[in-house]
Design a protein around this motif. Structure first.
Motif, PDB file in Angstrom:
ATOM      1  N   SER A 186      58.118  55.256 127.002  1.00 14.04           N
ATOM      2  CA  SER A 186      58.665  54.087 126.332  1.00 14.04           C
ATOM      3  C   SER A 186      57.523  53.201 125.867  1.00 14.04           C
ATOM      4  O   SER A 186      56.438  53.213 126.444  1.00 14.04           O
ATOM      5  CB  SER A 186      59.575  53.305 127.280  1.00 14.04           C
ATOM      6  OG  SER A 186      59.977  52.080 126.700  1.00 14.04           O
ATOM      7  N   ARG A 187      57.782  52.408 124.827  1.00  7.49           N
ATOM      8  CA  ARG A 187      56.777  51.457 124.361  1.00  7.49           C
ATOM      9  C   ARG A 187      56.756  50.193 125.211  1.00  7.49           C
ATOM     10  O   ARG A 187      55.836  49.384 125.092  1.00  7.49           O
ATOM     11  CB  ARG A 187      57.002  51.098 122.893  1.00  7.49           C
ATOM     12  CG  ARG A 187      56.659  52.241 121.951  1.00  7.49           C
ATOM     13  CD  ARG A 187      56.464  51.773 120.521  1.00  7.49           C
ATOM     14  NE  ARG A 187      55.965  52.852 119.686  1.00  7.49           N
ATOM     15  CZ  ARG A 187      54.687  53.172 119.540  1.00  7.49           C
ATOM     16  NH1 ARG A 187      53.765  52.476 120.183  1.00  7.49           N
ATOM     17  NH2 ARG A 187      54.313  54.159 118.755  1.00  7.49           N
ATOM     18  N   THR A 188      57.750  50.022 126.068  1.00  9.41           N
ATOM     19  CA  THR A 188      57.779  48.883 126.979  1.00  9.41           C
ATOM     20  C   THR A 188      58.042  49.382 128.391  1.00  9.41           C
ATOM     21  O   THR A 188      58.645  50.450 128.591  1.00  9.41           O
ATOM     22  CB  THR A 188      58.877  47.880 126.600  1.00  9.41           C
ATOM     23  OG1 THR A 188      60.163  48.508 126.740  1.00  9.41           O
ATOM     24  CG2 THR A 188      58.689  47.386 125.154  1.00  9.41           C
ATOM     25  N   LEU A 189      57.614  48.602 129.372  1.00 10.15           N
ATOM     26  CA  LEU A 189      57.902  48.972 130.751  1.00 10.15           C
ATOM     27  C   LEU A 189      59.401  48.977 131.005  1.00 10.15           C
ATOM     28  O   LEU A 189      59.936  49.914 131.611  1.00 10.15           O
ATOM     29  CB  LEU A 189      57.202  47.988 131.693  1.00 10.15           C
ATOM     30  CG  LEU A 189      55.732  48.245 131.989  1.00 10.15           C
ATOM     31  CD1 LEU A 189      55.114  47.062 132.712  1.00 10.15           C
ATOM     32  CD2 LEU A 189      55.570  49.522 132.807  1.00 10.15           C
ATOM     33  N   GLY A 190      60.089  47.943 130.528  1.00  7.53           N
ATOM     34  CA  GLY A 190      61.522  47.879 130.732  1.00  7.53           C
ATOM     35  C   GLY A 190      62.264  49.037 130.096  1.00  7.53           C
ATOM     36  O   GLY A 190      63.296  49.478 130.601  1.00  7.53           O
ATOM     37  N   GLY A 191      61.736  49.537 129.001  1.00  9.25           N
ATOM     38  CA  GLY A 191      62.377  50.643 128.310  1.00  9.25           C
ATOM     39  C   GLY A 191      62.382  51.942 129.088  1.00  9.25           C
ATOM     40  O   GLY A 191      63.184  52.848 128.798  1.00  9.25           O
ATOM     41  N   LEU A 192      61.502  52.058 130.094  1.00  9.71           N
ATOM     42  CA  LEU A 192      61.496  53.270 130.910  1.00  9.71           C
ATOM     43  C   LEU A 192      62.804  53.452 131.664  1.00  9.71           C
ATOM     44  O   LEU A 192      63.181  54.561 132.022  1.00  9.71           O
ATOM     45  CB  LEU A 192      60.325  53.228 131.899  1.00  9.71           C
ATOM     46  CG  LEU A 192      58.933  53.352 131.296  1.00  9.71           C
ATOM     47  CD1 LEU A 192      57.870  53.075 132.351  1.00  9.71           C
ATOM     48  CD2 LEU A 192      58.722  54.737 130.682  1.00  9.71           C
TER      49      LEU A 192
END
Length: 359
Positions: free
Chosen positions: A84-90
């Motif tokens: 993911s491009r963001t940590l939250g997106g993982l």
């Protein structure tokens, strides 16, 4: 990830109460009058758990702008990747199985604690496993992928990392310092009355050790010896002229906690005397936030490229029925890592879960 069982003795209540008091002080200090909606995000900028039922998490932020995630699956039978491009997106990223345990022979059981590293233009995964017919004969193994995209190409089995002894060994991590690559791992040393200590060696290549192998730490404090005498899950963070090496200790129930070794960046890393050990754990279970057994951590950086982030797993309850290794609910969690005035990391406490609206 040692083989642990439930044990009745809790960690020091003094440590738990001290951590809870510190949490209250931090919450009060961070309050900003008139910014009611911003306050929860300041206290917990990430939604936790980040990824459910994924223990021993490892997050690598690559130069392509993506975060790459891998961890232990509770079935202990495969290696997974998310991106993911963001940590939250993982949390919601698609998960791909890039390698599965062998049906027989080596690498057939207990697929534990994978770590993904980019070395010399190739991808490498370090993980622990055992033969299908001898499931506690756990050793360290390495996969290699020459494709720029770790979701593509072929993962080649480079074989076992050969250490000084053919004994229980796991949780390998690698880092470089001043042009030298090192491997740090957990292993049982013959003749010692413990489960695992921590060891360090220079590397000839990403799957071969070279030169002496030194012992960095062995379980000696009470909080390292609850149920099992364990030092495992090491991970290095270089900051402020020092290398901080975290590790996990004791049983994998609520006694599990994080300790830390420190070495000066100018010191000889291969001299055990260069390393100092914190006499108390730096990260422990917390009754106030209801997070238990935090451990097997790594570090990454936030999307700003500067703020350090602590990555770890924990359970949301204290009591476990049966062997903790059969309980799947060690969830991946992330939170900001703070720093003390003297340049040492301030882990704080494992933050409470984020309760989403409508739940």
């Amino acid at each position: 990830m040692s083989r642990e069982h439930d044990l009745p003795q809790p960690p020091s209540r003094r440590l738990l109460l001290k951590s809870a008091a510190a949490a209250g002080a931090l919450t009060a200090a961070s309050a900003v009058p008139g910014v009611a909606h911003a306050q929860p995000r300041r206290a917990a900028p990430y939604e936790n758990p980040l990824v459910r039922q994924r223990a021993d998490p490892h997050i690598h932020r690559h130069t392509d702008g993506h975060y790459y995630f891998t961890a232990t699956a509770p079935e202990y039978d495969r290696i997974i990747l998310r991106r993911s491009r963001t940590l939250g997106g993982l949390s919601t990223a698609a998960e791909s199985v890039i390698w599965r345990a062998h049906p027989t022979g080596d690498m057939g059981a207990h697929i534990w604690a994978p770590e993904l590293h980019r070395i010399g233009g190739k991808w490498y995964i370090y993980f622990a496993s055992a033969p299908a017919e001898d499931i506690w004969k756990i050793r360290i193994w390495v996969l290699e992928n020459a494709h720029p995209d770790p979701f593509k190409g072929t993962w080649v089995e480079k074989g076992q990392v050969k250490t000084a002894w053919e004994t229980f060994s796991l949780d390998a991590t690698t880092f470089t310092h001043r042009g030298t690559r090192y491997l740090c791992w957990a292993q049982h040393e013959p003749g010692l009355d413990n489960n695992t200590g921590l060891f360090l060696s220079e590397m000839a290549n990403p799957w071969t050790l070279t030169g002496p192998q030194i012992r960095l730490s062995t379980p000696e404090f009470d909080w390292e010896c609850v149920g099992f005498k364990v030092n495992e899950g090491p991970y290095a963070l270089k900051r402020n002229g020092r290398i901080f090496l975290t590790y996990s200790a004791s049983a994998t129930d609520y006694h599990y906690c994080v300790g830390m070794l420190t070495v000066d960046a100018d010191a000889n890393l291969m001299d055990p005397a260069s390393w100092s050990k914190s006499p108390t754990p730096v990260f422990t279970s917390n009754d106030t936030t209801k997070q238990y057994g935090p451990g097997h951590n790594c570090f990454t950086v936030a999307e700003d490229g500067r703020s350090d982030v602590l990555v770890y797993h924990a359970r949301q309850y204290k009591e476990i029925v049966g062997d903790p290794l059969n309980d799947p609910n060690r969830h991946t969690r992330v939170q900001k890592l703070n720093w003390n005035a003297d340049g040492t990391p301030n882990f704080g406490i494992p933050v409470a879960d984020v309760v989403k609206e409508g739940t």
